[in-house]
Motif scaffolding. Structure first.
Motif, short mmCIF file in Angstrom:
data_model
loop_
_atom_site.label_atom_id
_atom_site.label_comp_id
_atom_site.label_asym_id
_atom_site.label_seq_id
_atom_site.Cartn_x
_atom_site.Cartn_y
_atom_site.Cartn_z
N VAL A 130 -36.55 14.00 -10.48
CA VAL A 130 -36.93 14.84 -9.37
C VAL A 130 -37.36 16.19 -9.93
CG1 VAL A 130 -36.09 15.97 -7.27
CG2 VAL A 130 -35.27 13.70 -7.86
N ASP A 131 -38.39 16.76 -9.39
CA ASP A 131 -38.87 18.08 -9.81
C ASP A 131 -38.00 19.13 -9.13
OD1 ASP A 131 -40.27 20.27 -10.65
OD2 ASP A 131 -42.18 19.65 -9.80
N ALA A 132 -36.76 19.27 -9.63
CA ALA A 132 -35.78 20.18 -9.02
C ALA A 132 -34.58 20.31 -9.95
CB ALA A 132 -35.33 19.63 -7.68
N THR A 133 -33.71 21.26 -9.63
CA THR A 133 -32.48 21.45 -10.41
C THR A 133 -31.38 20.54 -9.89
OG1 THR A 133 -31.61 23.22 -9.04
CG2 THR A 133 -33.06 23.86 -10.85
N GLY A 134 -30.34 20.40 -10.69
CA GLY A 134 -29.16 19.64 -10.29
C GLY A 134 -27.97 20.58 -10.25
N ARG A 135 -27.17 20.56 -11.32
CA ARG A 135 -26.00 21.42 -11.37
C ARG A 135 -26.32 22.84 -11.85
NH1 ARG A 135 -23.89 16.35 -12.44
NH2 ARG A 135 -22.23 15.80 -10.98
N ASP A 136 -27.53 23.05 -12.33
CA ASP A 136 -27.98 24.40 -12.70
C ASP A 136 -28.42 25.11 -11.43
OD1 ASP A 136 -29.08 26.70 -13.76
OD2 ASP A 136 -30.87 25.70 -14.54
N HIS A 137 -27.43 25.56 -10.68
CA HIS A 137 -27.65 26.11 -9.35
C HIS A 137 -26.46 27.01 -9.05
CE1 HIS A 137 -27.66 26.06 -4.91
NE2 HIS A 137 -28.96 25.85 -5.03
N GLY A 192 -29.21 29.40 -22.37
CA GLY A 192 -29.10 28.74 -23.66
C GLY A 192 -30.39 28.91 -24.45
N ASP A 193 -30.28 28.83 -25.76
CA ASP A 193 -31.45 28.97 -26.63
C ASP A 193 -32.32 27.72 -26.57
OD1 ASP A 193 -30.56 31.46 -27.49
OD2 ASP A 193 -29.41 30.61 -29.16
N GLU A 194 -33.62 27.93 -26.71
CA GLU A 194 -34.54 26.79 -26.77
C GLU A 194 -34.27 25.97 -28.02
OE1 GLU A 194 -38.66 27.75 -26.34
OE2 GLU A 194 -38.38 28.65 -24.35
N PRO A 195 -34.62 24.67 -28.00
CA PRO A 195 -34.38 23.82 -29.17
C PRO A 195 -35.38 24.10 -30.29
CG PRO A 195 -35.56 22.59 -27.49
CD PRO A 195 -35.22 23.94 -26.89
N GLN A 237 -19.68 28.43 -18.91
CA GLN A 237 -19.15 27.67 -20.05
C GLN A 237 -19.18 26.15 -19.84
OE1 GLN A 237 -15.34 29.53 -20.62
NE2 GLN A 237 -16.26 31.18 -21.83
N GLU A 238 -19.91 25.67 -18.84
CA GLU A 238 -20.07 24.23 -18.62
C GLU A 238 -21.54 23.86 -18.87
OE1 GLU A 238 -20.08 20.92 -15.03
OE2 GLU A 238 -19.36 22.94 -14.61
N GLN A 239 -21.76 22.79 -19.63
CA GLN A 239 -23.12 22.34 -19.87
C GLN A 239 -23.65 21.65 -18.61
OE1 GLN A 239 -25.68 19.47 -22.80
NE2 GLN A 239 -23.71 20.15 -23.55
N PRO A 254 -28.31 22.80 -25.49
CA PRO A 254 -27.58 22.92 -24.23
C PRO A 254 -27.92 24.17 -23.43
CG PRO A 254 -26.15 23.50 -26.05
CD PRO A 254 -27.45 23.04 -26.65
N LEU A 255 -27.81 24.02 -22.12
CA LEU A 255 -27.88 25.13 -21.17
C LEU A 255 -26.55 25.14 -20.43
CD1 LEU A 255 -31.49 24.53 -19.96
CD2 LEU A 255 -30.67 26.69 -20.88
N THR A 256 -25.91 26.29 -20.41
CA THR A 256 -24.57 26.37 -19.82
C THR A 256 -24.53 27.36 -18.66
OG1 THR A 256 -23.86 28.02 -21.42
CG2 THR A 256 -23.43 25.71 -21.96
#
Length: 170
Positions: free
Chosen positions: A1-8, A38-41, A55-57, A50-52
């Motif tokens: 889906v073109d949307a966020t999940g838990r990054d909200h 989080g830093d880009e790969p 403190q949760e990924q 990871p993006l946190t």
């Protein structure tokens, strides 16, 4: 889906809601994180980082193509960030954006073209939809086009409108 999940801010973006409503595991893919950090790969094909949030990924940066800006794979309904990144990498087909999203965007553009052609009643717009559907099916193959019947319905409507235009002209 073109949307966020838990990054909200409430840990419940559209990708999570949609997965819950459909009763299917879901992930989100966006061009940038919403609130996670989080830093880009590394700049190598398939690299992730990871993006946190608190403190949760909640997501991962995913470099789908070396030398190209990464996308964000969001954990959503019944998935985690690692699974989201794996799905993005499996569906990238050599492009930055995963293939299911590219296909959905292409069909959405065809729908918009049909609506605009209907509003302006233009032959070129209806022809663009007809050709676009044919190209979509040729590119992916009938067995790989999601919502094939809906896509065919777009073509049929464009074809009917073209016939009506021709009849008015005669």
């Amino acid at each position: 889906v073109d949307a966020t999940g838990r990054d909200h801010p409430r840990r419940a973006g559209l990708a999570l809601h949609l997965g819950e409503r459909l009763g299917l595991p879901s992930i989100g893919v966006t061009h940038r994180p919403l609130v996670a950090r989080g830093d880009e790969p590394d700049d190598t094909d398939g690299a992730t980082s990871p993006l946190t949030l608190d403190q949760e990924q909640v997501a991962r940066w995913v470099r789908t193509v070396a030398g190209v800006r990464p996308v964000v794979a969001h954990a959503a309904w019944r998935t985690d960030a690692k699974v989201a990144a794996e799905v993005v990498l499996r569906t990238r087909a050599g492009a930055r954006t995963p293939e299911p999203l590219r296909q959905a965007r292409r069909v959405a553009r065809l729908q918009q073209d049909l609506e605009q052609a209907g509003f302006f009643d233009t032959r070129g717009g209806f022809e663009r939809v007809r050709v676009g559907v044919d190209e979509l099916i040729e590119l992916y193959g009938e067995h790989n086009v999601e919502g094939l019947e809906a896509v065919r319905a777009l073509r049929a409507e464009a074809e009917q409108r073209l016939v009506a235009l021709d009849q008015r002209r005669d």
